[in-house]
Scaffold this motif. Structure first.
Motif, PDB file in Angstrom:
ATOM      1  N   ARG A 116       0.757  -1.126   0.287  1.00 33.43           N
ATOM      2  CA  ARG A 116      -0.226   0.048   0.043  1.00 33.43           C
ATOM      3  C   ARG A 116       0.667   1.149  -0.067  1.00 33.43           C
ATOM      4  O   ARG A 116       0.535   2.238  -0.474  1.00 33.43           O
ATOM      5  CB  ARG A 116      -1.021  -0.013   1.273  1.00 33.43           C
ATOM      6  N   LEU A 117       1.906   1.146   0.834  1.00 34.19           N
ATOM      7  CA  LEU A 117       2.821   2.411   0.957  1.00 34.19           C
ATOM      8  C   LEU A 117       3.573   2.703  -0.511  1.00 34.19           C
ATOM      9  O   LEU A 117       3.709   3.891  -0.974  1.00 34.19           O
ATOM     10  CB  LEU A 117       3.907   2.224   1.839  1.00 34.19           C
ATOM     11  N   VAL A 120       1.054   4.198  -2.810  1.00 39.92           N
ATOM     12  CA  VAL A 120       0.861   5.699  -2.483  1.00 39.92           C
ATOM     13  C   VAL A 120       2.137   6.331  -2.987  1.00 39.92           C
ATOM     14  O   VAL A 120       1.427   7.750  -3.542  1.00 39.92           O
ATOM     15  CB  VAL A 120       0.566   5.694  -1.021  1.00 39.92           C
ATOM     16  N   LEU A 123       1.300   6.979  -6.679  1.00 39.80           N
ATOM     17  CA  LEU A 123       0.477   7.984  -6.847  1.00 39.80           C
ATOM     18  C   LEU A 123       0.894   9.340  -6.597  1.00 39.80           C
ATOM     19  O   LEU A 123       0.707  10.486  -7.455  1.00 39.80           O
ATOM     20  CB  LEU A 123      -0.824   7.793  -5.980  1.00 39.80           C
ATOM     21  N   GLN A 124       1.425   9.484  -5.472  1.00 37.40           N
ATOM     22  CA  GLN A 124       2.219  10.856  -5.057  1.00 37.40           C
ATOM     23  C   GLN A 124       3.252  11.415  -6.372  1.00 37.40           C
ATOM     24  O   GLN A 124       3.037  12.708  -6.449  1.00 37.40           O
ATOM     25  CB  GLN A 124       2.840  10.696  -3.832  1.00 37.40           C
TER      26      GLN A 124
END
Length: 301
Positions: A116-117, A120, A123-124
């Motif tokens: 998940r990290l 993320v 995406l960032q």
């Protein structure tokens, strides 16, 4: 009914019958207080008279409370009994529609949160890249607009300078106002100072005196020329001022109405002023025929 005696004179009493009406409703309790010593209770009274009855209109009325319905919804989960049937001796269950599910790779909670990290972070990364592209595009657009504005300002300043120089040149060639003649005299003074400085720096003795005499003669001629031009300009300006004055006198009376419209009205004075203005303009013209000038002069008699 209740009988009681009332003192009428110093030594006489009168019997009075008092009618007591029982209230048909219960008065609300409005509070009160109690005497701690005697124990007597005193209640607050809001009214001692019978409330006014509303007239009967023959229509049955209902208040809001009797017409409002209060509803309340509450969901409830009912029981649902389920069962599973398996193949056994004496019972056959078809497996044609069954699906074979195989377990996937097992990963721990730490690995799940790590994935998940990483997602993320990806995406960032793309989001920040999009923001950076927008910032760069905005800066590029602002730079383009700034350069275009600076170019326009440079053209505007250059054009204003050219217009100012052209107006000054026109004012020096065709001076009409007092400021124009002051500009001419100032330019003449600058020219005289430059010539004086040049003569003092290059000539000596008799040549220097002869040069100063020639400079003085040129200055006198220029001053005389400027003076003649000023007389002509004053005469022309006076003629224009007279025409403006006569034209203003010949204008009709104007006033603004309440609806914003302008109303014009000619009076006997404005009509006479307009007639005199036309006569004066005809007399002032130099290229009119002789017969017309004679007719105009005859109107002045």
């Amino acid at each position: 009914y209740l009988g009681t005696s009332i003192l009428t004179d110093s030594d006489s009493f009168q019997d009075v019958v008092v009618k007591i009406e029982r209230p048909s409703y219960h008065k609300p309790f409005l509070g009160g207080f109690k005497n701690r010593i005697t124990g007597a209770e005193f209640h607050n009274a809001g009214s001692q008279t019978i409330p006014k009855k509303r007239p009967d209109k023959g229509i049955q009325l209902f208040c809001r409370e009797t017409q409002t319905v209060f509803e309340k919804n509450k969901p409830q989960q009912t029981k649902n009994t389920t069962s599973t049937q398996m193949t056994k001796i004496g019972l056959y269950v078809s497996n044609m529609s069954d699906k074979l599910i195989s377990p996937g790779k097992y990963f721990t909670a730490e690995e799940y949160h790590k994935r998940r990290l990483e997602a993320v972070i990806v995406l960032q990364t793309y989001f920040r890249r999009w923001l950076a592209i927008n910032v760069v595009q905005n800066l590029r657009e602002e730079k383009r607009l700034r350069l275009a504005w600076e170019a326009q300002e440079e053209l505007r300043r250059k054009k204003e300078k050219e217009d100012r120089l052209r107006r000054e040149h026109e004012r020096r060639l065709n001076a009409k106002t007092q400021e124009d003649f002051e500009l001419l005299y100032h330019a003449l003074e600058l020219w005289r100072q430059e010539e004086t400085k040049r003569i003092n720096g290059t000539l000596t003795g008799a040549e220097r005196k002869a040069a100063f005499c020639g400079l003085l003669e040129q200055e006198a001629q220029l001053i005389a020329s400027i003076g003649r031009h000023k007389l002509n300009a004053d005469e022309e300006n006076q003629q224009k001022a007279i025409l403006r004055f006569l034209n203003k006198c010949a204008q009709p009376k104007r006033w603004k109405a309440y609806d914003g419209k302008i109303t014009e009205m000619d009076t006997q004075y404005t009509l006479r002023a307009r007639e005199l203005f036309e006569i004066y303009r005809s007399i002032s013209m130099n290229d009119i025929p002789k017969d017309e000038r004679i007719d105009v002069l005859l109107t002045l008699r």
